[in-house]
Design a protein around this motif. Structure first.
Motif, PDB file in Angstrom:
ATOM      1  N   THR A 139      38.954 -27.925 -72.943  1.00  0.00           N
ATOM      2  CA  THR A 139      39.215 -28.203 -74.354  1.00  0.00           C
ATOM      3  C   THR A 139      40.420 -29.121 -74.534  1.00  0.00           C
ATOM      4  OG1 THR A 139      40.478 -26.148 -74.524  1.00  0.00           O
ATOM      5  CG2 THR A 139      38.175 -26.078 -75.208  1.00  0.00           C
ATOM      6  N   GLN A 140      41.360 -29.098 -73.592  1.00  0.00           N
ATOM      7  CA  GLN A 140      42.562 -29.926 -73.731  1.00  0.00           C
ATOM      8  C   GLN A 140      42.491 -31.227 -72.933  1.00  0.00           C
ATOM      9  OE1 GLN A 140      44.603 -26.676 -72.315  1.00  0.00           O
ATOM     10  NE2 GLN A 140      45.132 -25.846 -74.293  1.00  0.00           N
ATOM     11  N   ARG A 141      41.735 -31.254 -71.842  1.00  0.00           N
ATOM     12  CA  ARG A 141      41.772 -32.422 -70.954  1.00  0.00           C
ATOM     13  C   ARG A 141      40.444 -33.160 -70.846  1.00  0.00           C
ATOM     14  NH1 ARG A 141      44.246 -29.983 -65.642  1.00  0.00           N
ATOM     15  NH2 ARG A 141      44.461 -32.148 -65.010  1.00  0.00           N
ATOM     16  N   GLY A 142      39.404 -32.667 -71.503  1.00  0.00           N
ATOM     17  CA  GLY A 142      38.105 -33.315 -71.424  1.00  0.00           C
ATOM     18  C   GLY A 142      37.376 -32.962 -70.144  1.00  0.00           C
ATOM     19  N   PRO A 143      36.380 -33.762 -69.761  1.00  0.00           N
ATOM     20  CA  PRO A 143      35.614 -33.470 -68.547  1.00  0.00           C
ATOM     21  C   PRO A 143      36.505 -33.475 -67.306  1.00  0.00           C
ATOM     22  CG  PRO A 143      34.459 -35.078 -69.877  1.00  0.00           C
ATOM     23  CD  PRO A 143      35.828 -34.920 -70.476  1.00  0.00           C
ATOM     24  N   MET A 144      36.358 -32.417 -66.505  1.00  0.00           N
ATOM     25  CA  MET A 144      37.143 -32.240 -65.284  1.00  0.00           C
ATOM     26  C   MET A 144      36.201 -32.144 -64.085  1.00  0.00           C
ATOM     27  SD  MET A 144      40.395 -32.020 -66.196  1.00  0.00           S
ATOM     28  CE  MET A 144      41.059 -31.426 -64.645  1.00  0.00           C
ATOM     29  N   LEU A 145      36.529 -32.850 -63.029  1.00  0.00           N
ATOM     30  CA  LEU A 145      35.823 -32.743 -61.758  1.00  0.00           C
ATOM     31  C   LEU A 145      36.505 -31.657 -60.950  1.00  0.00           C
ATOM     32  CD1 LEU A 145      33.854 -33.800 -59.564  1.00  0.00           C
ATOM     33  CD2 LEU A 145      35.623 -35.465 -58.959  1.00  0.00           C
ATOM     34  N   VAL A 146      35.744 -30.666 -60.489  1.00  0.00           N
ATOM     35  CA  VAL A 146      36.287 -29.541 -59.724  1.00  0.00           C
ATOM     36  C   VAL A 146      35.310 -29.166 -58.607  1.00  0.00           C
ATOM     37  CG1 VAL A 146      37.611 -28.574 -61.663  1.00  0.00           C
ATOM     38  CG2 VAL A 146      35.257 -27.815 -61.280  1.00  0.00           C
ATOM     39  N   GLY A 147      35.793 -28.319 -57.703  1.00  0.00           N
ATOM     40  CA  GLY A 147      34.912 -27.743 -56.688  1.00  0.00           C
ATOM     41  C   GLY A 147      34.261 -28.761 -55.776  1.00  0.00           C
ATOM     42  N   VAL A 148      35.011 -29.760 -55.350  1.00  0.00           N
ATOM     43  CA  VAL A 148      34.467 -30.854 -54.546  1.00  0.00           C
ATOM     44  C   VAL A 148      34.502 -30.478 -53.066  1.00  0.00           C
ATOM     45  CG1 VAL A 148      34.824 -33.255 -53.861  1.00  0.00           C
ATOM     46  CG2 VAL A 148      35.198 -32.558 -56.239  1.00  0.00           C
ATOM     47  N   PHE A 149      33.351 -30.555 -52.413  1.00  0.00           N
ATOM     48  CA  PHE A 149      33.283 -30.258 -50.986  1.00  0.00           C
ATOM     49  C   PHE A 149      32.094 -30.969 -50.365  1.00  0.00           C
ATOM     50  CE2 PHE A 149      31.510 -27.704 -47.483  1.00  0.00           C
ATOM     51  CZ  PHE A 149      32.595 -27.727 -46.611  1.00  0.00           C
ATOM     52  N   VAL A 150      32.341 -31.568 -49.192  1.00  0.00           N
ATOM     53  CA  VAL A 150      31.272 -32.093 -48.345  1.00  0.00           C
ATOM     54  C   VAL A 150      31.513 -31.525 -46.954  1.00  0.00           C
ATOM     55  CG1 VAL A 150      30.216 -34.154 -47.338  1.00  0.00           C
ATOM     56  CG2 VAL A 150      30.979 -34.193 -49.721  1.00  0.00           C
ATOM     57  N   ASP A 151      30.473 -30.972 -46.365  1.00  0.00           N
ATOM     58  CA  ASP A 151      30.562 -30.404 -45.026  1.00  0.00           C
ATOM     59  C   ASP A 151      31.115 -31.454 -44.066  1.00  0.00           C
ATOM     60  OD1 ASP A 151      29.220 -29.909 -42.218  1.00  0.00           O
ATOM     61  OD2 ASP A 151      29.182 -27.982 -43.276  1.00  0.00           O
ATOM     62  N   PRO A 152      32.035 -31.071 -43.186  1.00  0.00           N
ATOM     63  CA  PRO A 152      32.649 -32.048 -42.276  1.00  0.00           C
ATOM     64  C   PRO A 152      31.657 -32.889 -41.480  1.00  0.00           C
ATOM     65  CG  PRO A 152      33.794 -29.954 -42.109  1.00  0.00           C
ATOM     66  CD  PRO A 152      32.595 -29.727 -43.010  1.00  0.00           C
ATOM     67  N   ARG A 153      30.491 -32.336 -41.175  1.00  0.00           N
ATOM     68  CA  ARG A 153      29.490 -33.094 -40.411  1.00  0.00           C
ATOM     69  C   ARG A 153      28.830 -34.204 -41.226  1.00  0.00           C
ATOM     70  NH1 ARG A 153      25.481 -28.865 -39.572  1.00  0.00           N
ATOM     71  NH2 ARG A 153      26.497 -28.073 -41.429  1.00  0.00           N
ATOM     72  N   HIS A 154      29.084 -34.219 -42.539  1.00  0.00           N
ATOM     73  CA  HIS A 154      28.411 -35.176 -43.428  1.00  0.00           C
ATOM     74  C   HIS A 154      29.396 -36.000 -44.242  1.00  0.00           C
ATOM     75  CE1 HIS A 154      24.609 -33.260 -42.455  1.00  0.00           C
ATOM     76  NE2 HIS A 154      25.267 -32.116 -42.538  1.00  0.00           N
ATOM     77  N   ARG A 155      30.650 -36.031 -43.810  1.00  0.00           N
ATOM     78  CA  ARG A 155      31.678 -36.787 -44.520  1.00  0.00           C
ATOM     79  C   ARG A 155      31.664 -38.243 -44.086  1.00  0.00           C
ATOM     80  NH1 ARG A 155      36.304 -32.132 -43.914  1.00  0.00           N
ATOM     81  NH2 ARG A 155      35.402 -30.779 -45.513  1.00  0.00           N
ATOM     82  N   GLY A 156      32.274 -39.071 -44.904  1.00  0.00           N
ATOM     83  CA  GLY A 156      32.408 -40.490 -44.618  1.00  0.00           C
ATOM     84  C   GLY A 156      31.560 -41.330 -45.543  1.00  0.00           C
ATOM     85  N   SER A 157      32.048 -42.522 -45.822  1.00  0.00           N
ATOM     86  CA  SER A 157      31.339 -43.379 -46.775  1.00  0.00           C
ATOM     87  C   SER A 157      29.963 -43.789 -46.266  1.00  0.00           C
ATOM     88  CB  SER A 157      32.184 -44.609 -47.109  1.00  0.00           C
ATOM     89  OG  SER A 157      32.498 -45.335 -45.945  1.00  0.00           O
ATOM     90  N   GLN A 158      29.786 -43.840 -44.935  1.00  0.00           N
ATOM     91  CA  GLN A 158      28.478 -44.204 -44.388  1.00  0.00           C
ATOM     92  C   GLN A 158      27.419 -43.154 -44.712  1.00  0.00           C
ATOM     93  OE1 GLN A 158      31.223 -43.539 -42.704  1.00  0.00           O
ATOM     94  NE2 GLN A 158      31.796 -45.223 -41.377  1.00  0.00           N
ATOM     95  N   ALA A 159      27.822 -41.886 -44.739  1.00  0.00           N
ATOM     96  CA  ALA A 159      26.874 -40.810 -45.032  1.00  0.00           C
ATOM     97  C   ALA A 159      26.425 -40.854 -46.490  1.00  0.00           C
ATOM     98  CB  ALA A 159      27.488 -39.453 -44.698  1.00  0.00           C
ATOM     99  N   GLY A 160      27.328 -41.214 -47.406  1.00  0.00           N
ATOM    100  CA  GLY A 160      26.980 -41.365 -48.810  1.00  0.00           C
ATOM    101  C   GLY A 160      26.890 -40.082 -49.611  1.00  0.00           C
ATOM    102  N   VAL A 161      27.175 -38.941 -48.993  1.00  0.00           N
ATOM    103  CA  VAL A 161      27.030 -37.663 -49.693  1.00  0.00           C
ATOM    104  C   VAL A 161      28.016 -37.554 -50.849  1.00  0.00           C
ATOM    105  CG1 VAL A 161      27.133 -35.150 -49.454  1.00  0.00           C
ATOM    106  CG2 VAL A 161      26.091 -36.533 -47.638  1.00  0.00           C
ATOM    107  N   ALA A 162      29.290 -37.767 -50.580  1.00  0.00           N
ATOM    108  CA  ALA A 162      30.299 -37.649 -51.639  1.00  0.00           C
ATOM    109  C   ALA A 162      30.040 -38.635 -52.770  1.00  0.00           C
ATOM    110  CB  ALA A 162      31.699 -37.846 -51.061  1.00  0.00           C
ATOM    111  N   ASP A 163      29.656 -39.848 -52.428  1.00  0.00           N
ATOM    112  CA  ASP A 163      29.379 -40.849 -53.466  1.00  0.00           C
ATOM    113  C   ASP A 163      28.213 -40.423 -54.351  1.00  0.00           C
ATOM    114  OD1 ASP A 163      31.342 -42.969 -53.047  1.00  0.00           O
ATOM    115  OD2 ASP A 163      30.347 -43.269 -51.121  1.00  0.00           O
TER     116      ASP A 163
END
Length: 166
Positions: A80-104
């Protein structure tokens, strides 16, 4: 590895719980609760959390590998005070990195949700001692606002507010 993006529902509560426990074990400075606390929750608590993931002013997207394993999650809620918030961000270590594209792919889903809410900005808080996450957010256009918040759990420290103009 191929993956799909899925919006979790109440029936997904067991996978939701399993991923949350992996998140807390992997990055204890990132989620505002401890693994020990979460291990005490009964099944009904996990069912409620999964049911609320995409209810009201909340959104969640998960990345699901071809074998059905949940390999990442991002959530959003409207403060209500800050607008949309991104929270709870997680990508399994085996799937991290820009090449994998999961986080994006996950972030694209939350950005779409924030835009649908009509907000000009998406904010997040990230622990100052999480350089990998900060680098990802910067790469995607988030910038620090200058606001610093104390992190309430050991090892304490600070969280940095960042925002993305939509």
């Amino acid at each position: 590895m191929a993956f799909t993006i899925h919006r979790p529902a109440a029936a997904d509560w067991e996978r939701f719980r399993e991923l949350r426990l992996r998140m807390l074990a992997d990055t204890p400075i990132a989620f505002g609760e401890t693994l020990e606390q979460s291990l005490l929750y009964i099944d009904e608590e996990w069912q409620i959390r999964a049911a609320n993931a995409n209810a009201g002013d909340s959104a969640a997207v998960v990345a699901v590998a071809e074998d059905g394993e949940w390999i990442g999650i991002m959530r959003g809620y409207r403060s209500t005070q800050r607008g949309p918030m991104l929270v709870g961000v997680f990508v399994d270590p085996r799937h991290r990195g820009s090449q994998a594209g999961v986080a994006d792919a996950l972030l694209d889903g939350i950005i779409d949700w924030a835009r649908e809410m009509g907000s000009p900005v998406l904010r997040l808080d990230v622990h100052a001692e999480n350089p990998r996450a900060i680098a990802f957010y910067r790469r995607r256009g988030f910038a620090p606002t200058g606001k610093i918040l104390p992190y309430a759990l050991p090892p304490y420290g600070d969280e940095v507010e960042m925002e993305l103009r939509l």
